[in-house]
Design a protein around this motif. Structure first.
Motif, PDB file in Angstrom:
ATOM      1  N   GLN A 146      13.589 -21.639  30.077  1.00 43.92           N
ATOM      2  CA  GLN A 146      14.230 -21.853  28.789  1.00 43.92           C
ATOM      3  C   GLN A 146      15.462 -20.957  28.656  1.00 43.92           C
ATOM      4  OE1 GLN A 146      11.050 -20.989  29.158  1.00 43.92           O
ATOM      5  NE2 GLN A 146       9.858 -22.784  28.547  1.00 43.92           N
ATOM      6  N   ARG A 154      12.616 -18.192  19.932  1.00 44.15           N
ATOM      7  CA  ARG A 154      12.809 -19.643  19.879  1.00 44.15           C
ATOM      8  C   ARG A 154      12.227 -20.218  18.597  1.00 44.15           C
ATOM      9  NH1 ARG A 154      10.781 -19.520  25.196  1.00 44.15           N
ATOM     10  NH2 ARG A 154       8.912 -20.642  24.487  1.00 44.15           N
ATOM     11  N   ARG A 155      11.055 -19.718  18.180  1.00 47.61           N
ATOM     12  CA  ARG A 155      10.422 -20.231  16.961  1.00 47.61           C
ATOM     13  C   ARG A 155      11.256 -19.894  15.727  1.00 47.61           C
ATOM     14  NH1 ARG A 155       7.410 -17.705  13.435  1.00 47.61           N
ATOM     15  NH2 ARG A 155       7.134 -15.917  14.821  1.00 47.61           N
ATOM     16  N   LEU A 157      14.493 -19.175  15.633  1.00 55.13           N
ATOM     17  CA  LEU A 157      15.766 -19.892  15.705  1.00 55.13           C
ATOM     18  C   LEU A 157      15.587 -21.346  15.289  1.00 55.13           C
ATOM     19  CD1 LEU A 157      18.745 -19.921  16.478  1.00 55.13           C
ATOM     20  CD2 LEU A 157      18.073 -20.346  18.848  1.00 55.13           C
ATOM     21  N   TRP A 158      14.510 -21.952  15.746  1.00 53.97           N
ATOM     22  CA  TRP A 158      14.233 -23.343  15.364  1.00 53.97           C
ATOM     23  C   TRP A 158      14.007 -23.453  13.857  1.00 53.97           C
ATOM     24  CZ3 TRP A 158       9.986 -25.778  13.155  1.00 53.97           C
ATOM     25  CH2 TRP A 158       9.989 -27.184  13.215  1.00 53.97           C
ATOM     26  N   VAL A 202      16.965 -13.108  13.845  1.00 59.08           N
ATOM     27  CA  VAL A 202      17.520 -13.915  14.933  1.00 59.08           C
ATOM     28  C   VAL A 202      18.855 -13.350  15.394  1.00 59.08           C
ATOM     29  CG1 VAL A 202      18.442 -16.190  15.535  1.00 59.08           C
ATOM     30  CG2 VAL A 202      16.329 -16.008  14.214  1.00 59.08           C
ATOM     31  N   PHE A 240      22.199 -24.939  19.227  1.00 60.24           N
ATOM     32  CA  PHE A 240      21.105 -24.005  18.984  1.00 60.24           C
ATOM     33  C   PHE A 240      19.754 -24.710  18.910  1.00 60.24           C
ATOM     34  CE2 PHE A 240      24.679 -21.341  17.669  1.00 60.24           C
ATOM     35  CZ  PHE A 240      24.340 -20.144  18.291  1.00 60.24           C
ATOM     36  N   SER A 244      16.713 -23.534  21.335  1.00 59.45           N
ATOM     37  CA  SER A 244      15.392 -23.164  20.823  1.00 59.45           C
ATOM     38  C   SER A 244      14.280 -24.032  21.388  1.00 59.45           C
ATOM     39  CB  SER A 244      15.382 -23.274  19.293  1.00 59.45           C
ATOM     40  OG  SER A 244      15.589 -24.621  18.883  1.00 59.45           O
ATOM     41  N   SER A 245      14.628 -24.981  22.260  1.00 57.20           N
ATOM     42  CA  SER A 245      13.626 -25.877  22.820  1.00 57.20           C
ATOM     43  C   SER A 245      12.761 -25.145  23.836  1.00 57.20           C
ATOM     44  CB  SER A 245      14.307 -27.073  23.479  1.00 57.20           C
ATOM     45  OG  SER A 245      13.364 -27.879  24.151  1.00 57.20           O
ATOM     46  N   THR A 246      11.525 -25.611  23.974  1.00 63.19           N
ATOM     47  CA  THR A 246      10.611 -25.032  24.967  1.00 63.19           C
ATOM     48  C   THR A 246      10.737 -25.723  26.313  1.00 63.19           C
ATOM     49  OG1 THR A 246       8.856 -26.550  24.260  1.00 63.19           O
ATOM     50  CG2 THR A 246       8.942 -24.379  23.207  1.00 63.19           C
TER      51      THR A 246
END
Length: 262
Positions: A146, A154-155, A157-158, A202, A240, A244-246
Motif C-alpha cells: 500500500q 489509511r483509516r 485518511l479515508w 492525518v 487520496f 487510503s486504499s488497502t
C-alpha cells in the motif's frame, strides 16, 4: 481410377501417371502442381519465417489477376507440398551431421531460422540453460504494498476524504441535517466532529512520511478549507482515496508522482 494397393483405404489414394520428367507433380490424380511452384515455397520457407498461411495468401493475390484460375486452399497446398518433399532427395544436406536425420532431441518453435557461422561461438548456449552466476530472486508475495502501510493512517485518511461531499463546510453539513430527527442531527454532528479531529492527526502523519503530500493535503483538506466550505478538486480527492486504499498501491504511487511533478 484404380485405388493404390499399398495405401490405406481411408486415404483414398489412386494410381496415376508420374509426370516428373515434365516438371509436374500429380496429387492423387486430381490436381497438378508444377515443381517450380512447390520449390518456390521450399526456397522461401528455408530462407525466412514464412508459414503456409502467409505464402498461400500472397500467391492467391497473384492469381487474383486471373479470376478464372483461382489458387488452391491452404489445406490442399499443404497436403501437396508435404507429399512432394516426402519424395525429394536433399542429399543429406537437411540433416544434422552428428545426429543424423533423426536426432534424439529437437528444439522446435515452428519457424526456420538461420544465421551466419561467425555467430557460432563457444559461449553459445540454448536459451533454456541457466547461468550459474544468474541472480536468484524470491518468488514470494511482497507484503505491505500500500502507499501508506500504516492501517491507522489509511483509516483516518479515508474517514477525512469520505466527508468531502459537495465542498460544504462543517456548519452547512450540520444545518443541512434533518432537524426533525434529533438522533440524526446528533449523529451528523458527531461524525463531522470526528472528521475534523482526524485532520490534524492525518496531517502530522503525512508530514513524517512526505512533506509535499502533507502540504498538498493541508492545502485542499485542511481545517481552513473545511471551515471555509471550499471544495477540494476531484483529482486530489481521487488521489487520496487511492492512497487510503488497502489494495496494491502501485497505481496510486504513480498518480502521486504525476501530481508531484505537475
Amino acid at each position: 481410377m484404380p485405388s493404390c494397393p499399398i495405401s490405406p483405404a481411408c486415404s483414398r489414394r489412386y494410381i496415376g501417371p508420374d509426370p516428373r520428367e515434365l516438371g509436374i507433380f500429380n496429387l492423387n490424380n486430381r490436381i497438378l502442381f508444377t515443381h517450380e511452384l512447390l520449390d518456390d515455397y521450399t526456397s522461401v520457407y528455408t530462407s525466412s519465417e514464412t508459414p503456409f498461411t502467409a505464402w498461400v495468401t500472397v500467391t492467391s493475390r497473384r492469381y487474383g489477376s486471373h479470376p478464372s484460375i483461382p489458387f488452391v486452399s491452404e489445406g490442399t497446398f499443404r497436403t501437396a507440398w508435404f507429399a512432394y518433399v516426402n519424395i525429394q532427395d536433399f542429399a543429406k544436406d537437411m540433416s544434422c551431421p552428428k545426429c543424423g536425420p533423426c536426432p534424439e532431441d529437437v528444439i522446435w518453435d515452428g519457424i526456420s531460422l538461420g544465421f551466419s557461422k561467425k555467430h557460432i561461438l563457444a559461449t553459445l548456449r540454448p536459451p533454456t540453460v541457466s547461468d550459474p552466476e544468474a541472480p536468484v530472486r524470491p518468488n514470494g508475495y511482497v507484503w505491505k504494498q500500500q502507499v501508506f502501510p500504516d492501517a491507522t493512517l489509511r483509516r483516518l485518511l479515508w474517514h477525512v476524504i469520505k466527508g468531502c461531499k459537495g465542498g460544504s463546510g462543517i456548519r452547512e453539513k450540520v444545518v443541512d441535517s434533518d432537524d426533525n430527527e434529533p438522533q440524526h442531527h446528533a449523529m451528523a454532528v458527531k461524525v463531522e466532529m470526528e472528521r475534523v479531529k482526524a485532520i490534524p492527526e492525518v496531517l502530522g502523519e503525512l508530514s513524517r512520511i512526505d512533506s509535499y503530500l502533507a502540504a498538498l493535503f493541508d492545502q485542499h483538506f485542511g481545517l481552513t478549507k473545511v471551515f471555509a466550505g471550499i471544495a477540494a478538486p476531484k483529482v486530489y480527492i481521487k488521489l487520496f482515496f487511492q492512497a487510503s486504499s488497502t489494495a496494491n498501491g502501485n497505481g496510486a504511487k504513480g498518480l502521486t508522482a504525476r501530481v508531484a511533478g505537475s
